[in-house]
Scaffold this motif. Structure first.
Motif, PDB file in Angstrom:
ATOM      1  N   LEU A 307     -47.629  31.357  31.351  1.00 25.38           N
ATOM      2  CA  LEU A 307     -48.085  32.718  31.051  1.00 25.38           C
ATOM      3  C   LEU A 307     -48.406  32.907  29.573  1.00 25.38           C
ATOM      4  O   LEU A 307     -48.268  34.004  29.035  1.00 25.38           O
ATOM      5  CB  LEU A 307     -47.022  33.735  31.497  1.00 25.38           C
ATOM      6  N   GLY A 308     -48.859  31.866  28.920  1.00 29.35           N
ATOM      7  CA  GLY A 308     -49.297  31.978  27.531  1.00 29.35           C
ATOM      8  C   GLY A 308     -48.152  31.879  26.552  1.00 29.35           C
ATOM      9  O   GLY A 308     -47.907  30.820  25.963  1.00 29.35           O
ATOM     10  N   ASP A 309     -47.439  32.986  26.348  1.00 22.45           N
ATOM     11  CA  ASP A 309     -46.365  32.980  25.354  1.00 22.45           C
ATOM     12  C   ASP A 309     -45.053  32.453  25.914  1.00 22.45           C
ATOM     13  O   ASP A 309     -44.083  32.261  25.185  1.00 22.45           O
ATOM     14  CB  ASP A 309     -46.150  34.382  24.772  1.00 22.45           C
ATOM     15  N   HIS A 310     -44.985  32.229  27.222  1.00 25.46           N
ATOM     16  CA  HIS A 310     -43.793  31.638  27.813  1.00 25.46           C
ATOM     17  C   HIS A 310     -44.130  30.996  29.154  1.00 25.46           C
ATOM     18  O   HIS A 310     -45.204  31.220  29.714  1.00 25.46           O
ATOM     19  CB  HIS A 310     -42.675  32.679  27.976  1.00 25.46           C
ATOM     20  N   VAL A 311     -43.200  30.192  29.620  1.00 24.53           N
ATOM     21  CA  VAL A 311     -43.310  29.557  30.935  1.00 24.53           C
ATOM     22  C   VAL A 311     -42.178  30.093  31.800  1.00 24.53           C
ATOM     23  O   VAL A 311     -41.024  30.168  31.365  1.00 24.53           O
ATOM     24  CB  VAL A 311     -43.202  28.019  30.817  1.00 24.53           C
ATOM     25  N   ARG A 312     -42.527  30.495  33.030  1.00 22.05           N
ATOM     26  CA  ARG A 312     -41.520  30.975  33.976  1.00 22.05           C
ATOM     27  C   ARG A 312     -41.163  29.832  34.921  1.00 22.05           C
ATOM     28  O   ARG A 312     -42.039  29.243  35.561  1.00 22.05           O
ATOM     29  CB  ARG A 312     -42.035  32.162  34.792  1.00 22.05           C
ATOM     30  N   LEU A 313     -39.879  29.557  34.990  1.00 23.18           N
ATOM     31  CA  LEU A 313     -39.382  28.536  35.897  1.00 23.18           C
ATOM     32  C   LEU A 313     -38.619  29.224  37.026  1.00 23.18           C
ATOM     33  O   LEU A 313     -37.729  30.044  36.771  1.00 23.18           O
ATOM     34  CB  LEU A 313     -38.437  27.569  35.175  1.00 23.18           C
ATOM     35  N   LEU A 314     -38.978  28.901  38.254  1.00 21.11           N
ATOM     36  CA  LEU A 314     -38.258  29.404  39.413  1.00 21.11           C
ATOM     37  C   LEU A 314     -37.385  28.272  39.936  1.00 21.11           C
ATOM     38  O   LEU A 314     -37.883  27.214  40.328  1.00 21.11           O
ATOM     39  CB  LEU A 314     -39.227  29.878  40.494  1.00 21.11           C
ATOM     40  N   LEU A 315     -36.073  28.513  39.918  1.00 20.06           N
ATOM     41  CA  LEU A 315     -35.120  27.463  40.277  1.00 20.06           C
ATOM     42  C   LEU A 315     -34.242  27.932  41.429  1.00 20.06           C
ATOM     43  O   LEU A 315     -33.933  29.128  41.546  1.00 20.06           O
ATOM     44  CB  LEU A 315     -34.242  27.106  39.076  1.00 20.06           C
ATOM     45  N   GLU A 316     -33.832  26.980  42.242  1.00 13.62           N
ATOM     46  CA  GLU A 316     -32.885  27.283  43.316  1.00 13.62           C
ATOM     47  C   GLU A 316     -31.504  26.823  42.898  1.00 13.62           C
ATOM     48  O   GLU A 316     -31.306  25.687  42.451  1.00 13.62           O
ATOM     49  CB  GLU A 316     -33.288  26.596  44.625  1.00 13.62           C
ATOM     50  N   LEU A 317     -30.540  27.728  43.056  1.00 11.55           N
ATOM     51  CA  LEU A 317     -29.159  27.480  42.667  1.00 11.55           C
ATOM     52  C   LEU A 317     -28.311  27.449  43.935  1.00 11.55           C
ATOM     53  O   LEU A 317     -28.348  28.406  44.729  1.00 11.55           O
ATOM     54  CB  LEU A 317     -28.701  28.593  41.730  1.00 11.55           C
ATOM     55  N   GLY A 318     -27.557  26.386  44.146  1.00  6.40           N
ATOM     56  CA  GLY A 318     -26.727  26.298  45.344  1.00  6.40           C
ATOM     57  C   GLY A 318     -27.575  26.347  46.599  1.00  6.40           C
ATOM     58  O   GLY A 318     -28.642  25.741  46.683  1.00  6.40           O
ATOM     59  N   GLU A 319     -27.104  27.119  47.590  1.00 10.18           N
ATOM     60  CA  GLU A 319     -27.808  27.247  48.855  1.00 10.18           C
ATOM     61  C   GLU A 319     -28.595  28.555  48.904  1.00 10.18           C
ATOM     62  O   GLU A 319     -28.070  29.595  49.308  1.00 10.18           O
ATOM     63  CB  GLU A 319     -26.801  27.191  50.023  1.00 10.18           C
ATOM     64  N   GLY A 320     -29.826  28.510  48.424  1.00 16.37           N
ATOM     65  CA  GLY A 320     -30.706  29.672  48.534  1.00 16.37           C
ATOM     66  C   GLY A 320     -30.619  30.684  47.427  1.00 16.37           C
ATOM     67  O   GLY A 320     -31.263  31.728  47.502  1.00 16.37           O
ATOM     68  N   GLY A 321     -29.869  30.423  46.372  1.00 13.00           N
ATOM     69  CA  GLY A 321     -29.830  31.350  45.235  1.00 13.00           C
ATOM     70  C   GLY A 321     -31.022  31.113  44.326  1.00 13.00           C
ATOM     71  O   GLY A 321     -31.186  30.009  43.793  1.00 13.00           O
ATOM     72  N   MET A 322     -31.887  32.112  44.134  1.00  9.80           N
ATOM     73  CA  MET A 322     -33.093  31.941  43.326  1.00  9.80           C
ATOM     74  C   MET A 322     -32.885  32.538  41.944  1.00  9.80           C
ATOM     75  O   MET A 322     -32.349  33.639  41.792  1.00  9.80           O
ATOM     76  CB  MET A 322     -34.297  32.585  44.014  1.00  9.80           C
ATOM     77  N   LEU A 323     -33.342  31.803  40.939  1.00  6.44           N
ATOM     78  CA  LEU A 323     -33.088  32.138  39.550  1.00  6.44           C
ATOM     79  C   LEU A 323     -34.363  31.913  38.752  1.00  6.44           C
ATOM     80  O   LEU A 323     -35.052  30.902  38.934  1.00  6.44           O
ATOM     81  CB  LEU A 323     -31.968  31.235  39.025  1.00  6.44           C
ATOM     82  N   VAL A 324     -34.683  32.843  37.847  1.00  3.60           N
ATOM     83  CA  VAL A 324     -35.849  32.712  36.973  1.00  3.60           C
ATOM     84  C   VAL A 324     -35.375  32.460  35.547  1.00  3.60           C
ATOM     85  O   VAL A 324     -34.427  33.100  35.067  1.00  3.60           O
ATOM     86  CB  VAL A 324     -36.728  33.975  37.014  1.00  3.60           C
ATOM     87  N   SER A 325     -36.032  31.531  34.878  1.00  2.82           N
ATOM     88  CA  SER A 325     -35.781  31.268  33.464  1.00  2.82           C
ATOM     89  C   SER A 325     -37.087  31.396  32.698  1.00  2.82           C
ATOM     90  O   SER A 325     -38.152  31.001  33.195  1.00  2.82           O
ATOM     91  CB  SER A 325     -35.198  29.868  33.264  1.00  2.82           C
ATOM     92  N   ARG A 326     -37.015  31.983  31.510  1.00  7.52           N
ATOM     93  CA  ARG A 326     -38.177  32.063  30.605  1.00  7.52           C
ATOM     94  C   ARG A 326     -38.001  31.020  29.514  1.00  7.52           C
ATOM     95  O   ARG A 326     -36.982  31.025  28.808  1.00  7.52           O
ATOM     96  CB  ARG A 326     -38.292  33.455  29.980  1.00  7.52           C
ATOM     97  N   ARG A 327     -39.009  30.160  29.356  1.00  4.76           N
ATOM     98  CA  ARG A 327     -38.919  29.083  28.383  1.00  4.76           C
ATOM     99  C   ARG A 327     -40.141  29.092  27.479  1.00  4.76           C
ATOM    100  O   ARG A 327     -41.248  29.457  27.898  1.00  4.76           O
ATOM    101  CB  ARG A 327     -38.837  27.739  29.104  1.00  4.76           C
ATOM    102  N   PRO A 328     -39.996  28.677  26.221  1.00  5.05           N
ATOM    103  CA  PRO A 328     -41.160  28.601  25.328  1.00  5.05           C
ATOM    104  C   PRO A 328     -42.144  27.545  25.811  1.00  5.05           C
ATOM    105  O   PRO A 328     -41.744  26.537  26.390  1.00  5.05           O
ATOM    106  CB  PRO A 328     -40.552  28.193  23.970  1.00  5.05           C
ATOM    107  N   PRO A 329     -43.442  27.750  25.569  1.00  4.73           N
ATOM    108  CA  PRO A 329     -44.423  26.707  25.918  1.00  4.73           C
ATOM    109  C   PRO A 329     -44.107  25.421  25.158  1.00  4.73           C
ATOM    110  O   PRO A 329     -43.689  25.446  24.004  1.00  4.73           O
ATOM    111  CB  PRO A 329     -45.753  27.302  25.459  1.00  4.73           C
ATOM    112  N   GLY A 330     -44.290  24.315  25.824  1.00  7.85           N
ATOM    113  CA  GLY A 330     -44.051  23.033  25.169  1.00  7.85           C
ATOM    114  C   GLY A 330     -42.631  22.539  25.263  1.00  7.85           C
ATOM    115  O   GLY A 330     -42.338  21.414  24.828  1.00  7.85           O
TER     116      GLY A 330
END
Length: 356
Positions: A307-330
Protein backbone atom coordinates in the motif's frame (compact mmCIF):
# COMPACT_ATOMS: atom_id res chain seq x y z
CA UNK A 1 -7.29 22.50 33.19
CA UNK A 2 -8.67 26.04 32.83
CA UNK A 3 -12.22 26.86 33.92
CA UNK A 4 -14.66 25.64 31.25
CA UNK A 5 -16.09 28.08 28.75
CA UNK A 6 -18.89 25.70 27.78
CA UNK A 7 -20.20 23.04 30.16
CA UNK A 8 -22.67 20.19 29.71
CA UNK A 9 -23.92 18.84 33.03
CA UNK A 10 -25.88 15.59 32.95
CA UNK A 11 -27.52 16.46 29.64
CA UNK A 12 -30.18 13.93 28.65
CA UNK A 13 -32.33 13.58 25.55
CA UNK A 14 -34.15 10.25 25.43
CA UNK A 15 -35.27 10.62 21.82
CA UNK A 16 -31.60 10.86 20.76
CA UNK A 17 -30.32 8.16 23.11
CA UNK A 18 -28.38 10.61 25.30
CA UNK A 19 -28.49 9.26 28.86
CA UNK A 20 -26.29 11.80 30.62
CA UNK A 21 -23.55 13.84 28.93
CA UNK A 22 -20.94 15.55 31.11
CA UNK A 23 -18.49 17.57 29.05
CA UNK A 24 -16.36 20.71 29.36
CA UNK A 25 -14.88 22.90 26.62
CA UNK A 26 -12.19 25.33 27.72
CA UNK A 27 -11.45 28.62 25.99
CA UNK A 28 -9.25 28.25 22.90
CA UNK A 29 -9.74 24.47 22.75
CA UNK A 30 -10.96 22.27 19.91
CA UNK A 31 -13.00 19.43 21.41
CA UNK A 32 -14.26 16.65 19.11
CA UNK A 33 -17.29 14.54 20.00
CA UNK A 34 -16.74 11.23 18.21
CA UNK A 35 -19.48 8.67 17.61
CA UNK A 36 -20.94 6.62 14.77
CA UNK A 37 -24.05 7.80 12.95
CA UNK A 38 -27.19 7.81 15.07
CA UNK A 39 -25.34 7.83 18.40
CA UNK A 40 -26.46 11.33 19.41
CA UNK A 41 -23.57 13.62 18.52
CA UNK A 42 -25.68 15.80 16.19
CA UNK A 43 -28.45 15.87 18.79
CA UNK A 44 -25.95 17.11 21.37
CA UNK A 45 -24.87 20.00 19.13
CA UNK A 46 -28.52 20.91 18.51
CA UNK A 47 -29.12 21.00 22.27
CA UNK A 48 -26.10 23.24 22.79
CA UNK A 49 -27.18 25.51 19.92
CA UNK A 50 -30.71 25.85 21.31
CA UNK A 51 -32.44 24.12 18.37
CA UNK A 52 -33.77 21.47 20.75
CA UNK A 53 -34.27 21.20 24.51
CA UNK A 54 -32.81 18.57 26.85
CA UNK A 55 -35.03 16.38 28.99
CA UNK A 56 -32.71 17.03 31.92
CA UNK A 57 -29.35 18.61 32.72
CA UNK A 58 -27.84 22.04 32.21
CA UNK A 59 -25.88 23.83 29.49
CA UNK A 60 -23.69 26.69 30.65
CA UNK A 61 -21.58 29.23 28.75
CA UNK A 62 -19.09 31.08 30.95
CA UNK A 63 -21.24 30.04 33.92
CA UNK A 64 -24.48 31.38 32.42
CA UNK A 65 -27.41 29.00 31.98
CA UNK A 66 -28.31 28.81 28.29
CA UNK A 67 -31.83 27.41 28.78
CA UNK A 68 -33.75 30.73 28.61
CA UNK A 69 -31.74 32.07 25.66
CA UNK A 70 -32.71 31.82 21.97
CA UNK A 71 -30.04 30.47 19.56
CA UNK A 72 -28.66 33.88 18.43
CA UNK A 73 -28.41 35.03 22.06
CA UNK A 74 -26.35 32.07 23.27
CA UNK A 75 -22.92 33.18 22.08
CA UNK A 76 -22.66 30.20 19.74
CA UNK A 77 -22.43 29.82 15.97
CA UNK A 78 -23.48 26.56 14.28
CA UNK A 79 -22.09 25.72 10.86
CA UNK A 80 -24.78 24.93 8.28
CA UNK A 81 -23.42 23.23 5.12
CA UNK A 82 -26.48 24.14 3.00
CA UNK A 83 -25.87 27.20 0.82
CA UNK A 84 -28.32 29.16 -1.36
CA UNK A 85 -27.28 28.64 -4.98
CA UNK A 86 -28.33 32.04 -6.35
CA UNK A 87 -26.64 34.24 -3.76
CA UNK A 88 -23.15 35.65 -4.02
CA UNK A 89 -20.24 34.60 -1.82
CA UNK A 90 -20.37 37.92 0.04
CA UNK A 91 -24.13 37.70 0.62
CA UNK A 92 -23.86 34.18 2.00
CA UNK A 93 -20.90 35.03 4.24
CA UNK A 94 -22.90 37.82 5.88
CA UNK A 95 -26.26 36.05 5.99
CA UNK A 96 -26.16 35.31 9.75
CA UNK A 97 -25.07 38.76 10.90
CA UNK A 98 -28.53 40.39 11.18
CA UNK A 99 -29.75 37.60 13.47
CA UNK A 100 -26.81 38.30 15.78
CA UNK A 101 -27.62 42.05 15.83
CA UNK A 102 -24.28 42.97 14.26
CA UNK A 103 -24.57 46.68 13.31
CA UNK A 104 -24.71 47.30 9.55
CA UNK A 105 -21.56 49.42 9.70
CA UNK A 106 -19.56 46.50 11.15
CA UNK A 107 -20.76 43.82 8.74
CA UNK A 108 -18.40 44.46 5.78
CA UNK A 109 -15.34 44.14 8.04
CA UNK A 110 -16.57 40.91 9.59
CA UNK A 111 -17.40 39.44 6.19
CA UNK A 112 -13.97 40.41 4.89
CA UNK A 113 -12.20 38.87 7.89
CA UNK A 114 -14.12 35.61 7.53
CA UNK A 115 -13.57 35.31 3.78
CA UNK A 116 -9.88 36.13 4.10
CA UNK A 117 -9.45 33.55 6.85
CA UNK A 118 -10.93 30.87 4.58
CA UNK A 119 -9.04 31.91 1.45
CA UNK A 120 -12.12 33.28 -0.36
CA UNK A 121 -11.11 36.93 -0.61
CA UNK A 122 -11.37 38.13 -4.19
CA UNK A 123 -14.40 35.90 -4.86
CA UNK A 124 -16.99 38.06 -3.12
CA UNK A 125 -19.14 38.58 -6.22
CA UNK A 126 -19.07 34.99 -7.47
CA UNK A 127 -22.38 33.09 -7.32
CA UNK A 128 -22.45 30.07 -5.02
CA UNK A 129 -23.54 27.93 -8.00
CA UNK A 130 -20.08 28.43 -9.54
CA UNK A 131 -18.17 27.11 -6.51
CA UNK A 132 -16.71 23.62 -6.30
CA UNK A 133 -17.27 21.33 -3.28
CA UNK A 134 -14.17 22.48 -1.35
CA UNK A 135 -14.95 26.18 -1.92
CA UNK A 136 -18.54 25.63 -0.77
CA UNK A 137 -17.23 24.04 2.40
CA UNK A 138 -14.96 27.03 2.97
CA UNK A 139 -17.87 29.41 2.45
CA UNK A 140 -20.01 27.56 5.00
CA UNK A 141 -17.16 27.98 7.47
CA UNK A 142 -16.84 31.67 6.64
CA UNK A 143 -20.58 32.19 7.23
CA UNK A 144 -20.35 30.52 10.64
CA UNK A 145 -17.19 32.44 11.51
CA UNK A 146 -18.45 35.92 10.57
CA UNK A 147 -20.62 36.50 13.70
CA UNK A 148 -17.42 36.07 15.79
CA UNK A 149 -19.14 34.24 18.63
CA UNK A 150 -17.30 32.71 21.62
CA UNK A 151 -17.95 29.11 20.51
CA UNK A 152 -18.09 27.60 17.02
CA UNK A 153 -20.19 24.43 16.62
CA UNK A 154 -19.33 22.06 13.75
CA UNK A 155 -21.31 18.96 12.78
CA UNK A 156 -19.41 16.67 10.37
CA UNK A 157 -18.06 19.83 8.67
CA UNK A 158 -16.08 18.07 5.93
CA UNK A 159 -18.65 15.47 4.95
CA UNK A 160 -19.14 15.12 1.19
CA UNK A 161 -15.56 15.95 0.21
CA UNK A 162 -13.31 13.41 -1.48
CA UNK A 163 -10.55 11.98 0.76
CA UNK A 164 -7.64 14.10 -0.55
CA UNK A 165 -9.31 17.55 -0.36
CA UNK A 166 -11.00 16.55 2.89
CA UNK A 167 -7.64 15.77 4.49
CA UNK A 168 -6.02 18.93 3.09
CA UNK A 169 -8.84 21.20 4.26
CA UNK A 170 -8.83 19.48 7.65
CA UNK A 171 -5.17 20.35 8.24
CA UNK A 172 -5.83 23.90 7.02
CA UNK A 173 -8.69 24.25 9.49
CA UNK A 174 -6.47 22.94 12.27
CA UNK A 175 -4.03 25.80 11.61
CA UNK A 176 -6.91 28.29 11.37
CA UNK A 177 -8.42 27.24 14.70
CA UNK A 178 -5.11 27.70 16.45
CA UNK A 179 -4.17 30.93 14.70
CA UNK A 180 -7.50 32.55 15.62
CA UNK A 181 -7.57 30.92 19.08
CA UNK A 182 -11.08 29.61 18.40
CA UNK A 183 -13.14 27.58 20.87
CA UNK A 184 -14.68 24.78 18.83
CA UNK A 185 -17.06 21.93 19.61
CA UNK A 186 -16.86 19.48 16.71
CA UNK A 187 -19.04 16.42 16.08
CA UNK A 188 -17.68 13.78 13.71
CA UNK A 189 -17.91 10.07 12.94
CA UNK A 190 -14.35 9.95 11.58
CA UNK A 191 -11.69 8.96 14.10
CA UNK A 192 -8.81 10.21 11.97
CA UNK A 193 -10.53 13.57 11.52
CA UNK A 194 -11.15 13.90 15.25
CA UNK A 195 -7.49 13.21 16.02
CA UNK A 196 -6.27 15.60 13.30
CA UNK A 197 -8.42 18.55 14.35
CA UNK A 198 -8.96 18.31 18.09
CA UNK A 199 -7.00 18.96 21.26
CA UNK A 200 -9.22 16.43 23.04
CA UNK A 201 -11.64 13.79 21.80
CA UNK A 202 -14.78 12.68 23.67
CA UNK A 203 -16.32 9.36 22.60
CA UNK A 204 -20.05 8.77 23.06
CA UNK A 205 -20.88 5.16 23.91
CA UNK A 206 -24.35 4.06 25.01
CA UNK A 207 -25.47 7.66 25.41
CA UNK A 208 -22.65 8.70 27.73
CA UNK A 209 -19.04 9.88 27.43
CA UNK A 210 -17.00 6.67 27.56
CA UNK A 211 -13.65 8.47 27.47
CA UNK A 212 -12.38 12.01 26.91
CA UNK A 213 -8.67 12.55 26.39
CA UNK A 214 -6.04 13.99 24.03
CA UNK A 215 -5.86 12.05 20.74
CA UNK A 216 -2.62 10.22 21.48
CA UNK A 217 -3.78 8.98 24.88
CA UNK A 218 -7.13 7.93 23.46
CA UNK A 219 -5.41 6.02 20.65
CA UNK A 220 -2.78 4.34 22.80
CA UNK A 221 -4.93 3.63 25.88
CA UNK A 222 -8.58 3.29 24.82
CA UNK A 223 -10.83 2.57 27.80
CA UNK A 224 -13.26 0.24 26.01
CA UNK A 225 -13.32 -1.95 22.91
CA UNK A 226 -15.82 0.48 21.39
CA UNK A 227 -13.41 3.41 21.82
CA UNK A 228 -10.53 1.38 20.39
CA UNK A 229 -12.62 0.49 17.33
CA UNK A 230 -13.45 4.12 16.53
CA UNK A 231 -9.82 5.24 16.57
CA UNK A 232 -7.77 3.37 14.01
CA UNK A 233 -7.52 -0.29 13.10
CA UNK A 234 -7.33 -3.00 15.73
CA UNK A 235 -6.77 -6.71 15.75
CA UNK A 236 -9.54 -8.20 17.90
CA UNK A 237 -8.89 -11.69 19.21
CA UNK A 238 -11.64 -13.34 21.31
CA UNK A 239 -10.73 -15.45 24.31
CA UNK A 240 -11.25 -16.25 27.99
CA UNK A 241 -9.42 -14.71 30.94
CA UNK A 242 -7.21 -17.31 32.68
CA UNK A 243 -5.79 -15.16 35.45
CA UNK A 244 -6.01 -11.50 36.31
CA UNK A 245 -4.12 -9.08 38.51
CA UNK A 246 -4.87 -5.40 38.98
CA UNK A 247 -3.37 -4.16 35.71
CA UNK A 248 -2.56 -7.27 33.68
CA UNK A 249 -4.03 -10.63 32.77
CA UNK A 250 -3.51 -13.76 30.72
CA UNK A 251 -6.03 -14.76 28.08
CA UNK A 252 -6.45 -18.08 26.31
CA UNK A 253 -7.44 -17.09 22.80
CA UNK A 254 -10.15 -19.07 21.06
CA UNK A 255 -7.61 -19.89 18.37
CA UNK A 256 -5.37 -21.63 20.93
CA UNK A 257 -2.42 -19.55 22.25
CA UNK A 258 -2.26 -17.90 25.67
CA UNK A 259 -1.22 -14.23 25.61
CA UNK A 260 -0.75 -11.53 28.22
CA UNK A 261 -2.38 -8.09 28.03
CA UNK A 262 -3.16 -4.99 30.03
CA UNK A 263 -6.53 -5.01 31.75
CA UNK A 264 -8.92 -2.42 30.33
CA UNK A 265 -12.46 -3.36 31.37
CA UNK A 266 -12.15 -7.16 31.17
CA UNK A 267 -13.61 -9.27 33.96
CA UNK A 268 -12.03 -11.90 36.18
CA UNK A 269 -10.93 -15.48 35.45
CA UNK A 270 -13.39 -17.36 33.30
CA UNK A 271 -14.94 -14.25 31.75
CA UNK A 272 -15.08 -13.74 28.01
CA UNK A 273 -12.99 -10.95 26.57
CA UNK A 274 -11.41 -9.44 23.47
CA UNK A 275 -7.66 -8.88 23.20
CA UNK A 276 -7.01 -5.83 21.02
CA UNK A 277 -3.63 -4.87 19.56
CA UNK A 278 -2.84 -2.33 16.85
CA UNK A 279 -1.39 -3.72 13.58
CA UNK A 280 1.67 -1.49 13.83
CA UNK A 281 2.51 -3.04 17.22
CA UNK A 282 2.62 -6.59 15.83
CA UNK A 283 6.21 -7.61 15.04
CA UNK A 284 6.70 -10.28 12.38
CA UNK A 285 9.75 -12.43 11.71
CA UNK A 286 10.57 -14.95 9.00
CA UNK A 287 11.73 -17.31 11.74
CA UNK A 288 10.29 -20.10 13.87
CA UNK A 289 8.78 -18.75 17.10
CA UNK A 290 11.51 -20.30 19.29
CA UNK A 291 14.13 -18.35 17.33
CA UNK A 292 12.23 -15.04 17.41
CA UNK A 293 12.39 -14.95 21.21
CA UNK A 294 10.31 -14.97 24.37
CA UNK A 295 6.60 -14.36 23.86
CA UNK A 296 6.70 -15.13 20.12
CA UNK A 297 3.89 -17.18 18.64
CA UNK A 298 3.98 -19.35 15.50
CA UNK A 299 1.97 -17.98 12.60
CA UNK A 300 1.32 -18.60 8.91
CA UNK A 301 1.37 -15.87 6.27
CA UNK A 302 -1.87 -15.85 4.26
CA UNK A 303 -1.61 -12.66 2.19
CA UNK A 304 0.56 -9.61 1.55
CA UNK A 305 -0.77 -6.26 0.28
CA UNK A 306 1.53 -3.42 -0.78
CA UNK A 307 0.00 0.00 0.00
CA UNK A 308 2.84 2.40 -0.76
CA UNK A 309 3.87 3.66 2.66
CA UNK A 310 3.39 0.26 4.31
CA UNK A 311 2.79 -3.42 3.65
CA UNK A 312 -0.16 -5.23 5.22
CA UNK A 313 0.47 -8.81 6.24
CA UNK A 314 -2.47 -11.10 6.95
CA UNK A 315 -1.38 -13.92 9.23
CA UNK A 316 -3.13 -16.89 10.77
CA UNK A 317 -2.49 -17.47 14.46
CA UNK A 318 -3.26 -20.88 15.97
CA UNK A 319 -6.45 -22.42 14.62
CA UNK A 320 -8.24 -19.75 12.61
CA UNK A 321 -7.11 -16.63 14.47
CA UNK A 322 -6.52 -13.88 11.87
CA UNK A 323 -4.07 -11.08 12.57
CA UNK A 324 -2.96 -8.03 10.56
CA UNK A 325 0.50 -6.49 10.82
CA UNK A 326 1.67 -3.21 9.26
CA UNK A 327 5.28 -3.29 8.10
CA UNK A 328 7.52 -0.73 6.37
CA UNK A 329 8.19 -1.33 2.66
CA UNK A 330 11.39 -3.24 2.11
CA UNK A 331 11.30 -5.04 5.46
CA UNK A 332 12.16 -8.74 5.46
CA UNK A 333 8.82 -10.49 5.69
CA UNK A 334 7.84 -14.16 5.70
CA UNK A 335 6.84 -15.88 2.49
CA UNK A 336 3.78 -18.13 2.11
CA UNK A 337 4.65 -21.62 3.30
CA UNK A 338 7.86 -20.47 5.01
CA UNK A 339 8.54 -20.04 8.72
CA UNK A 340 6.77 -17.13 10.43
CA UNK A 341 6.18 -15.88 13.92
CA UNK A 342 4.60 -12.84 15.57
CA UNK A 343 5.07 -11.01 18.85
CA UNK A 344 3.96 -7.84 20.58
CA UNK A 345 4.66 -6.06 23.83
CA UNK A 346 1.96 -7.14 26.33
CA UNK A 347 1.77 -3.49 27.40
CA UNK A 348 0.46 -2.63 23.89
CA UNK A 349 -2.37 -5.18 24.05
CA UNK A 350 -5.60 -4.56 25.96
CA UNK A 351 -8.16 -7.00 27.33
CA UNK A 352 -11.73 -5.74 27.01
CA UNK A 353 -14.98 -7.32 28.10
CA UNK A 354 -16.57 -9.11 25.19
CA UNK A 355 -19.32 -7.03 23.57
CA UNK A 356 -22.69 -8.73 23.36
Amino acid sequence: MDAPLLRCEGVRRAAAGLRGIDLDLVRGEVLAVLAPGGAGKTALLRLVAGLDRPDAGRLLLAGRDLAPLSPPRRGLSLLDPLLPERRSVQEVAGAMLPAYDVPARDRPARIARALTALGLDGQEGKPVAQLGPAARCRLAFARALAPEQPVLLLDDPLVGLDPAPRRALGFELRRLFRRLDLSVLLATREGEEAMALADRVAVIEDGEIAQCAPPRLLYEEPATAFVAGLLGENNRLPGTVEWREETECAVRLDCGPVVEARVADAGGPGSRCIVAVRPERVAVAALPAEEMGEGALPAALRDTVFLGDHVRLLLELGEGGMLVSRRPPGSRNPVPGGPASVAWDPYAAFAYRALR
